[in-house]
Design an enzyme around this catalytic site. Structure first.
Site, mmCIF file in Angstrom:
data_model
loop_
_atom_site.group_PDB
_atom_site.id
_atom_site.type_symbol
_atom_site.label_atom_id
_atom_site.label_comp_id
_atom_site.label_asym_id
_atom_site.label_seq_id
_atom_site.Cartn_x
_atom_site.Cartn_y
_atom_site.Cartn_z
ATOM 1 N N ARG A 123 0.880 -1.132 -0.055
ATOM 2 C CA ARG A 123 -0.108 -0.078 -0.109
ATOM 3 C C ARG A 123 0.779 1.124 -0.075
ATOM 4 N NH1 ARG A 123 -2.330 3.097 4.880
ATOM 5 N NH2 ARG A 123 -3.491 4.327 3.949
ATOM 6 N N HIS A 167 -2.386 11.073 1.041
ATOM 7 C CA HIS A 167 -2.056 10.983 2.428
ATOM 8 C C HIS A 167 -1.198 11.997 3.020
ATOM 9 C CE1 HIS A 167 -0.531 7.328 5.187
ATOM 10 N NE2 HIS A 167 -0.191 8.638 5.914
ATOM 11 N N GLU A 213 -6.863 8.763 6.700
ATOM 12 C CA GLU A 213 -6.935 9.323 7.990
ATOM 13 C C GLU A 213 -7.459 10.694 7.789
ATOM 14 O OE1 GLU A 213 -3.558 6.976 10.901
ATOM 15 O OE2 GLU A 213 -3.991 8.976 10.963
ATOM 16 N N ASN A 341 -7.355 2.120 9.796
ATOM 17 C CA ASN A 341 -5.785 2.150 10.416
ATOM 18 C C ASN A 341 -6.095 1.924 11.953
ATOM 19 O OD1 ASN A 341 -5.138 2.919 8.064
ATOM 20 N ND2 ASN A 341 -4.472 4.934 8.379
ATOM 21 N N TYR A 343 -4.417 1.530 15.435
ATOM 22 C CA TYR A 343 -3.316 1.526 16.443
ATOM 23 C C TYR A 343 -3.666 1.149 18.061
ATOM 24 C CZ TYR A 343 -0.716 3.080 12.514
ATOM 25 O OH TYR A 343 0.131 3.402 11.280
ATOM 26 N N GLU A 402 -3.425 -0.029 8.323
ATOM 27 C CA GLU A 402 -2.228 0.137 8.930
ATOM 28 C C GLU A 402 -2.228 -0.408 10.243
ATOM 29 O OE1 GLU A 402 -1.051 4.449 9.286
ATOM 30 O OE2 GLU A 402 -1.385 4.728 7.332
HETATM 31 C C1 GBH Z 1 -0.804 6.804 11.093
HETATM 32 O O1 GBH Z 1 -1.276 7.826 12.015
HETATM 33 C C2 GBH Z 1 -0.455 7.828 9.653
HETATM 34 O O2 GBH Z 1 -1.280 7.504 8.941
HETATM 35 C C3 GBH Z 1 1.093 7.519 9.408
HETATM 36 O O3 GBH Z 1 1.493 8.406 8.221
HETATM 37 C C4 GBH Z 1 1.800 7.599 10.406
HETATM 38 O O4 GBH Z 1 3.027 7.643 10.075
HETATM 39 C C5 GBH Z 1 1.678 6.400 11.247
HETATM 40 O O5 GBH Z 1 0.429 6.223 11.618
HETATM 41 C C6 GBH Z 1 2.402 6.286 12.701
HETATM 42 O O6 GBH Z 1 1.773 7.389 13.428
HETATM 43 O O7 GBH Z 1 -1.506 14.923 18.539
HETATM 44 O O8 GBH Z 1 0.153 13.378 19.579
HETATM 45 O O9 GBH Z 1 -1.768 12.312 18.811
HETATM 46 C C7 GBH Z 1 -1.696 7.018 13.199
HETATM 47 C C8 GBH Z 1 -2.587 8.050 14.062
HETATM 48 C C9 GBH Z 1 -3.084 10.210 14.455
HETATM 49 C C10 GBH Z 1 -1.191 9.073 15.415
HETATM 50 C C11 GBH Z 1 -2.515 11.637 14.786
HETATM 51 C C12 GBH Z 1 -0.515 10.427 15.817
HETATM 52 C C13 GBH Z 1 -1.061 12.852 15.840
HETATM 53 C C14 GBH Z 1 -0.122 12.967 17.191
HETATM 54 N N1 GBH Z 1 -2.265 9.419 14.127
HETATM 55 N N2 GBH Z 1 -1.785 11.625 15.925
HETATM 56 S S1 GBH Z 1 -0.797 13.462 18.644
#
Ligand code: GBH
Length: 496
Positions: A123, A167, A213, A341, A343, A402
């Site tokens: 992807r 993205h 996202e 995605n 996490y 993701e």
């Molecule tokens: C994804 O975001 C993204 O799609 C990707 O580009 C990125 O590299 C990857 O995951 C790892 O981060 O304000 O401190 O919460 C994951 C979800 C939402 C996590 C926005 C970070 C902002 C930082 N993201 N969040 S904070």
């Protein structure tokens, strides 16, 4: 006679989902020869139960600005991330994506990395300002040439391409001219760009994700000032930005289907806000469902239902977005699959005797995290997110677009990267994903974020998400322990 260890092994196995963790813990704490063999034997006996569905897709994911570099090459226009990362103090260590992993020049090597870990899919995202340097108008043929070369290389190596069209790297011209996502002109420009790309590559690329996202490139970018372009609009403005973004998605879905040369499969790649029941009782599961629907009301829910929830509109009052019925219809265009995605469990939830029927709980102070400060470890999210998507919206196909974690990996003197923290993360999350597929939840594939360490937005290069380690001086790529773990799983299609 049974030894003590053997009894505890059986207990672990009885626990089902947690057996993997139990077995490997035993292994590491060093049980005696014969017992180790028994453990291995019982693991292999379980193999039948540990398989993923036959056609399950194992892939990795990246995004253009995070890996490509070559930002000024072959006529690429500027994006809001080029501008933003040049502002001192915005990005940790003032890092930028100017070189990143230099994938623009090293894509052939990177396709071999994918092949070496048995990844059957990739992807990647297409950089809008490479294809349309000004966001609209005249396309730059050299921009699309790069993706043509990449796609051909993937196909020649038996790897299925999954393209993401956005993205976060919005062409700077659209920001300057229209205020970016504050205007529906940007939504229209996105649909035109998406249709153009589809027309050119649909002979070889079947699977597409429109935008990645939404919350990050709407709220965090235009409301909280954290991500590019770093604005802090009042609520009314943010809500309209969200609407223009989901509208872009809907307009693109229609435009792409019309311009495609062969039938496409289109979905979204959304960072679903997942409410996870603290305890899996019927009441709490119902609460998690209702909470998840409302927590995503302005984004995923409206894309999958074609309407805003009453609660969302009522809570916004005069800040509610401006929209027409026709727009809602587009926003709710039927999709072939839903990409999420996943996490973490954004919220833990309990059923409650109140108007909503649920209560969102604050996260406990010492809830463990991975290296990213936001990344609460919550493996159950990889079970609940797809299950809720299936139950709420009857999704026929779901992709995990993701999942992965950041760490501060270091290379040992003899050149190894022993990321046992990432392996632990994957083992626990994938156990929950397996729980989902074995219950018949239609998850079709899993894309690990990320193939290799890359530009982690405001966190710069300090937090590493890759299965491959990047030496940012030499740009040499080295497989981590987690790459071996991924390979074992992808190759055997079995939870290991
Ligand atoms: C994804 O975001 C993204 O799609 C990707 O580009 C990125 O590299 C990857 O995951 C790892 O981060 O304000 O401190 O919460 C994951 C979800 C939402 C996590 C926005 C970070 C902002 C930082 N993201 N969040 S904070």
């Amino acid at each position: 006679m049974k030894s003590k260890n053997e009894t505890s092994r059986r207990d672990f196995i009885k626990l089902g989902g947690t057996a993997t963790l139990g077995l490997s813990t035993l292994h590491l704490t060093g049980c005696k020869e014969g017992e180790t063999e028994n453990v291995a034997k019982s693991a292999s006996n379980q193999k039948g139960n540990r398989r993923f569905p036959d056609d399950f897709v194992w892939g990795t994911a990246t995004a253009a600005y995070q890996v490509e570099g070559a930002v000024k090459e072959d006529g690429r226009g500027m994006s809001i991330w080029d501008t933003y990362s040049e502002i001192p103090g915005k990005i940790k260590n003032n890092d930028t994506g100017e070189v990143a992993c230099d994938m623009y020049h090293r894509y052939k090597e990177d396709v071999q990395l994918m092949k070496s870990i048995h990844a059957g899919a990739y992807r990647f995202s297409i950089s809008w300002p490479r294809v349309f340097p000004e966001g609209m108008g005249t396309p730059n043929p050299k921009g699309l040439d790069f993706y043509d070369r990449l796609i051909d290389e993937l196909l020649a190596n038996g790897i299925t391409p999954y393209a993401t069209l956005y993205h976060w790297d919005l062409p700077q011209t659209l920001q300057d001219k229209y205020g970016g996502w504050q205007s529906k002109e940007t939504s229209k420009a996105f649909a035109a760009y998406a249709a153009y790309v589809t027309e050119k590559i649909s002979d070889r690329v079947k699977h597409y994700f429109t935008l990645n996202e939404f919350y990050s490139f709407t709220d965090l970018s235009y409301g909280q000032g954290q991500l590019a372009p770093g604005l802090k609009l009042p609520q009314k403005g943010i809500v309209q930005v969200r609407h223009n973004a989901v509208l872009a998605h809907g307009m693109a879905v229609e435009a792409m289907r019309q311009s495609a040369k062969s039938p496409l499969e289109i979905g979204v790649a959304e960072n679903i806000v997942t409410a996870v029941p603290v305890m899996d009782t019927r009441e709490n599961i119902e609460a998690a469902k209702n909470a998840t629907r409302e927590l995503n009301a302005g984004l995923l829910t409206v894309m999958l239902e074609g309407k805003y929830t009453d609660k969302y509109l009522n809570s916004l009052g005069s800040d509610a977005p401006e929209f027409t019925d026709e727009e809602l219809k587009l926003i709710g265009s039927p999709l072939d699959f839903v990409g999420i995605n996943v996490y973490l469990a954004n919220k833990y939830v309990l059923a409650a005797d109140n108007e909503d029927g649920y209560e969102l709980l604050p996260h406990a102070k010492h809830h463990p995290t991975m290296a990213s400060p936001w990344h609460l470890i919550s493996p159950e999210s990889l079970y609940w997110a797809p299950r809720l998507v299936k139950e709420l919206w009857n999704a026929k196909e779901i992709y995990i677009t993701e999942n992965g974690c950041g760490a501060t990996d270091e290379m040992t003197n003899d050149g190894k990267i022993i990321d046992t923290d990432r392996v632990m993360f994957m083992k626990n999350y994938l156990t929950q994903l397996h729980r989902a597929t074995s219950e018949g939840i239609p998850v079709k594939g899993y894309f690990h974020w990320s193939l290799m360490d890359n530009f982690e937005w405001i966190f710069g290069y300090g937090i590493r998400f890759g299965l491959f380690y990047m030496d940012y001086e030499t740009l040499e790529r080295t497989p981590k322990q987690s790459a071996a773990y991924f390979k074992n799983i992808a190759k055997s299609n079995t939870l290991i």
